[in-house]
Design a protein around this motif. Structure first.
Motif, PDB file in Angstrom:
ATOM      1  N   ILE A   1       0.834  -1.213   0.000  1.00  0.00           N
ATOM      2  CA  ILE A   1       0.000   0.000   0.000  1.00  0.00           C
ATOM      3  C   ILE A   1       0.863   1.255   0.000  1.00  0.00           C
ATOM      4  CG2 ILE A   1      -0.259   0.467   2.476  1.00  0.00           C
ATOM      5  CD1 ILE A   1      -3.087   0.337  -0.132  1.00  0.00           C
ATOM      6  N   GLY A   2       2.111   1.136   0.457  1.00  0.00           N
ATOM      7  CA  GLY A   2       3.016   2.290   0.458  1.00  0.00           C
ATOM      8  C   GLY A   2       3.237   2.859  -0.932  1.00  0.00           C
ATOM      9  N   THR A   3       3.273   1.986  -1.955  1.00  0.00           N
ATOM     10  CA  THR A   3       3.468   2.473  -3.324  1.00  0.00           C
ATOM     11  C   THR A   3       2.271   3.288  -3.794  1.00  0.00           C
ATOM     12  OG1 THR A   3       2.542   0.437  -4.276  1.00  0.00           O
ATOM     13  CG2 THR A   3       4.913   0.493  -3.901  1.00  0.00           C
ATOM     14  N   VAL A   4       1.066   2.861  -3.400  1.00  0.00           N
ATOM     15  CA  VAL A   4      -0.153   3.590  -3.774  1.00  0.00           C
ATOM     16  C   VAL A   4      -0.178   4.951  -3.090  1.00  0.00           C
ATOM     17  CG1 VAL A   4      -2.680   3.549  -3.781  1.00  0.00           C
ATOM     18  CG2 VAL A   4      -1.395   1.410  -4.086  1.00  0.00           C
ATOM     19  N   VAL A   5       0.130   4.962  -1.785  1.00  0.00           N
ATOM     20  CA  VAL A   5       0.105   6.213  -1.017  1.00  0.00           C
ATOM     21  C   VAL A   5       1.159   7.191  -1.547  1.00  0.00           C
ATOM     22  CG1 VAL A   5       0.516   7.229   1.270  1.00  0.00           C
ATOM     23  CG2 VAL A   5      -0.813   5.108   1.053  1.00  0.00           C
ATOM     24  N   THR A   6       2.373   6.688  -1.802  1.00  0.00           N
ATOM     25  CA  THR A   6       3.446   7.555  -2.301  1.00  0.00           C
ATOM     26  C   THR A   6       3.083   8.160  -3.645  1.00  0.00           C
ATOM     27  OG1 THR A   6       5.088   6.176  -1.180  1.00  0.00           O
ATOM     28  CG2 THR A   6       5.892   7.692  -2.847  1.00  0.00           C
ATOM     29  N   SER A   7       2.548   7.344  -4.553  1.00  0.00           N
ATOM     30  CA  SER A   7       2.176   7.861  -5.876  1.00  0.00           C
ATOM     31  C   SER A   7       1.033   8.871  -5.772  1.00  0.00           C
ATOM     32  CB  SER A   7       1.791   6.722  -6.814  1.00  0.00           C
ATOM     33  OG  SER A   7       0.660   6.014  -6.327  1.00  0.00           O
ATOM     34  N   ALA A   8       0.137   8.678  -4.803  1.00  0.00           N
ATOM     35  CA  ALA A   8      -0.953   9.639  -4.612  1.00  0.00           C
ATOM     36  C   ALA A   8      -0.408  10.977  -4.100  1.00  0.00           C
ATOM     37  CB  ALA A   8      -1.976   9.081  -3.620  1.00  0.00           C
ATOM     38  N   ILE A   9       0.567  10.928  -3.195  1.00  0.00           N
ATOM     39  CA  ILE A   9       1.160  12.155  -2.645  1.00  0.00           C
ATOM     40  C   ILE A   9       1.855  12.959  -3.743  1.00  0.00           C
ATOM     41  CG2 ILE A   9       2.959  13.061  -1.119  1.00  0.00           C
ATOM     42  CD1 ILE A   9       2.265  10.748   0.806  1.00  0.00           C
ATOM     43  N   VAL A  10       2.677  12.284  -4.568  1.00  0.00           N
ATOM     44  CA  VAL A  10       3.386  13.021  -5.627  1.00  0.00           C
ATOM     45  C   VAL A  10       2.404  13.530  -6.691  1.00  0.00           C
ATOM     46  CG1 VAL A  10       5.582  11.858  -5.268  1.00  0.00           C
ATOM     47  CG2 VAL A  10       3.970  10.915  -6.921  1.00  0.00           C
ATOM     48  N   SER A  11       1.284  12.845  -6.855  1.00  0.00           N
ATOM     49  CA  SER A  11       0.254  13.327  -7.784  1.00  0.00           C
ATOM     50  C   SER A  11      -0.365  14.619  -7.272  1.00  0.00           C
ATOM     51  CB  SER A  11      -0.831  12.261  -7.976  1.00  0.00           C
ATOM     52  OG  SER A  11      -0.298  11.089  -8.556  1.00  0.00           O
ATOM     53  N   PHE A  12      -0.541  14.711  -5.945  1.00  0.00           N
ATOM     54  CA  PHE A  12      -1.041  15.950  -5.344  1.00  0.00           C
ATOM     55  C   PHE A  12      -0.025  17.084  -5.493  1.00  0.00           C
ATOM     56  CE2 PHE A  12      -4.241  13.440  -2.921  1.00  0.00           C
ATOM     57  CZ  PHE A  12      -5.353  14.240  -3.188  1.00  0.00           C
ATOM     58  N   VAL A  13       1.261  16.756  -5.322  1.00  0.00           N
ATOM     59  CA  VAL A  13       2.311  17.766  -5.510  1.00  0.00           C
ATOM     60  C   VAL A  13       2.282  18.280  -6.947  1.00  0.00           C
ATOM     61  CG1 VAL A  13       4.808  18.177  -5.533  1.00  0.00           C
ATOM     62  CG2 VAL A  13       3.786  16.799  -3.702  1.00  0.00           C
ATOM     63  N   ASN A  14       2.129  17.355  -7.881  1.00  0.00           N
ATOM     64  CA  ASN A  14       2.051  17.736  -9.293  1.00  0.00           C
ATOM     65  C   ASN A  14       0.829  18.621  -9.560  1.00  0.00           C
ATOM     66  OD1 ASN A  14       3.016  17.362 -12.122  1.00  0.00           O
ATOM     67  ND2 ASN A  14       1.009  16.432 -12.363  1.00  0.00           N
ATOM     68  N   LEU A  15      -0.280  18.299  -8.907  1.00  0.00           N
ATOM     69  CA  LEU A  15      -1.494  19.106  -9.068  1.00  0.00           C
ATOM     70  C   LEU A  15      -1.283  20.522  -8.539  1.00  0.00           C
ATOM     71  CD1 LEU A  15      -4.531  19.430  -9.673  1.00  0.00           C
ATOM     72  CD2 LEU A  15      -4.982  18.473  -7.390  1.00  0.00           C
ATOM     73  N   ILE A  16      -0.611  20.634  -7.396  1.00  0.00           N
ATOM     74  CA  ILE A  16      -0.394  21.941  -6.772  1.00  0.00           C
ATOM     75  C   ILE A  16       0.532  22.820  -7.627  1.00  0.00           C
ATOM     76  CG2 ILE A  16       0.675  23.107  -4.788  1.00  0.00           C
ATOM     77  CD1 ILE A  16      -0.287  20.666  -3.101  1.00  0.00           C
ATOM     78  N   TYR A  17       1.631  22.248  -8.110  1.00  0.00           N
ATOM     79  CA  TYR A  17       2.640  23.060  -8.798  1.00  0.00           C
ATOM     80  C   TYR A  17       2.441  23.142 -10.310  1.00  0.00           C
ATOM     81  CZ  TYR A  17       5.339  23.534  -4.531  1.00  0.00           C
ATOM     82  OH  TYR A  17       5.742  23.867  -3.266  1.00  0.00           O
TER      83      TYR A  17
ATOM     84  N   GLY B   1      -1.060 -12.422 -13.598  1.00  0.00           N
ATOM     85  CA  GLY B   1      -0.234 -13.192 -14.531  1.00  0.00           C
ATOM     86  C   GLY B   1       1.202 -13.332 -14.060  1.00  0.00           C
ATOM     87  N   LYS B   2       2.137 -13.071 -14.962  1.00  0.00           N
ATOM     88  CA  LYS B   2       3.556 -13.206 -14.629  1.00  0.00           C
ATOM     89  C   LYS B   2       4.008 -12.175 -13.607  1.00  0.00           C
ATOM     90  CE  LYS B   2       4.992 -15.320 -18.999  1.00  0.00           C
ATOM     91  NZ  LYS B   2       5.864 -15.219 -20.190  1.00  0.00           N
ATOM     92  N   LEU B   3       3.213 -11.106 -13.437  1.00  0.00           N
ATOM     93  CA  LEU B   3       3.574 -10.075 -12.467  1.00  0.00           C
ATOM     94  C   LEU B   3       3.076 -10.396 -11.060  1.00  0.00           C
ATOM     95  CD1 LEU B   3       2.944  -6.837 -14.569  1.00  0.00           C
ATOM     96  CD2 LEU B   3       5.106  -7.999 -14.121  1.00  0.00           C
ATOM     97  N   SER B   4       2.327 -11.484 -10.918  1.00  0.00           N
ATOM     98  CA  SER B   4       1.903 -11.906  -9.579  1.00  0.00           C
ATOM     99  C   SER B   4       3.134 -12.320  -8.774  1.00  0.00           C
ATOM    100  CB  SER B   4       0.925 -13.081  -9.673  1.00  0.00           C
ATOM    101  OG  SER B   4      -0.297 -12.679 -10.242  1.00  0.00           O
ATOM    102  N   GLY B   5       3.045 -12.170  -7.488  1.00  0.00           N
ATOM    103  CA  GLY B   5       4.177 -12.511  -6.622  1.00  0.00           C
ATOM    104  C   GLY B   5       4.690 -11.314  -5.869  1.00  0.00           C
ATOM    105  N   GLY B   6       3.927 -10.190  -5.932  1.00  0.00           N
ATOM    106  CA  GLY B   6       4.301  -8.984  -5.207  1.00  0.00           C
ATOM    107  C   GLY B   6       3.831  -9.020  -3.763  1.00  0.00           C
ATOM    108  N   GLU B   7       3.856  -7.852  -3.128  1.00  0.00           N
ATOM    109  CA  GLU B   7       3.547  -7.761  -1.703  1.00  0.00           C
ATOM    110  C   GLU B   7       2.129  -8.250  -1.376  1.00  0.00           C
ATOM    111  OE1 GLU B   7       5.959  -7.481   0.034  1.00  0.00           O
ATOM    112  OE2 GLU B   7       6.968  -5.559   0.060  1.00  0.00           O
ATOM    113  N   PHE B   8       1.149  -7.871  -2.198  1.00  0.00           N
ATOM    114  CA  PHE B   8      -0.227  -8.263  -1.892  1.00  0.00           C
ATOM    115  C   PHE B   8      -0.491  -9.731  -2.209  1.00  0.00           C
ATOM    116  CE2 PHE B   8      -3.367  -4.723  -0.948  1.00  0.00           C
ATOM    117  CZ  PHE B   8      -2.429  -3.985  -0.253  1.00  0.00           C
TER     118      PHE B   8
END
Length: 288
Positions: A222-238, A264-271
């Motif tokens: 979930i950290g990857t989702v949260v981090t990408s959301a934060i930088v998306s907000f920074v991008n929106l602001i600036y 598929g082949k990308l299965s095997g991550g954190e979740f």
């Protein structure tokens, strides 16, 4: 689980072969080892000596497959510095274009070298040249081409660089999960996809309660989702753009697919690991 004498004899022999002739070990033998691990993970209070034996074997298997472990402090400090620095560089570009671009080029160089060192590939000069060209060289070339053609497109291209922050700060998710679950982390190494990840201290992992283990994978994902959301907000602001929000949305659905083993082949991550731990929790609760 209390290992029977025959079980221990087989595991001790298996561990010795991991040391001396790892390549000869069959998939069936590895599956048998992991079945012992699965049984222990479903117990409320496993025996420490059993966890030690299984973790010692896993350590040998891990080192044969993934190699040397690097310092968490060094790698995570460098990656976090690069991640935060890239945000500053891209924001800086709006007022000081050349300063922001040059800073980003330097940071991408640090990122490339840190990445190669972390996955134990800094001795391969061909790979070094290739990675530096892909991460640094192409960025410089595209920046210069777009600078000559269209400043607007240059800004758009560099905004995409915000997403680099996600892998740079990824390790912090596992660190948080380790704190919450009480599982120790030994250092940084590569995963099956040659990406940087944290190596778990397997003895502390096996001795942790089943309902605690899940958090190290939950926060890692979930950290990857949260981090990408934060930088998306920074991008929106600036930069007044909603475009980057597509990345946290895609990552969120990607984690769901990984959890459902539908990636598929990308299965095997954190979740995907989280899904396995949730099944173990259910078995553990039923046994209580």
């Amino acid at each position: 689980m209390s290992l029977e004498t025959n079980d221990k004899d087989w595991l001790i022999n298996f561990g010795q072969r991991c040391d001396t002739d790892y390549s000869s070990i069959s998939k069936e033998e590895k599956k048998k080892y992991w079945k012992y691990v699965g049984k222990l993970k479903r117990l409320d209070k496993p025996r420490l000596e059993d966890a030690k034996l299984l973790s010692e074997i896993r350590e040998k298997m891990y080192m044969k497959r993934f190699g040397e472990v690097k310092s968490t402090w060094i790698v995570n400090s460098l990656l976090s510095f690069v991640g935060i620095g890239i945000v500053i560089a891209i924001v800086l570009m709006k007022e000081y274009l050349w300063a922001g671009m040059i800073i980003s080029w330097i940071l991408f160089t640090v990122l490339a070298i840190t990445f190669l060192w972390s996955i134990d590939k800094l001795d391969n000069w061909k790979l070094i040249v290739f990675v530096l060209f892909i991460i640094v060289g192409l960025t410089i070339i595209i920046d210069l081409i777009l600078y000559s053609a269209s400043i607007k497109w240059l800004y758009i291209f560099n905004q995409i660089g915000f997403i680099i922050v996600v892998p740079c700060l990824y390790l912090n998710g596992r660190i948080v999960g380790g704190w919450i679950s009480g599982i120790r982390l030994e250092g940084v190494t590569r995963d099956i996809y040659y990406l940087v990840t944290m190596k778990i201290n397997y003895e502390s992992y096996l001795m942790a309660r089943p309902d605690k283990r899940q958090w190290i994978f939950f926060f890692g994902g979930i950290g990857t989702v949260v981090t990408s959301a934060i930088v998306s907000f920074v991008n929106l602001i600036y930069y007044d753009s909603y475009a980057l929000f597509i990345f946290p949305i895609l990552l969120f659905f990607g984690e769901i697919l990984d959890y459902k083993a539908k990636a598929g082949k990308l299965s095997g991550g954190e979740f995907n690991h989280l899904r396995r731990e949730r099944k173990i929790i259910q078995d553990w609760k039923n046994s209580l």
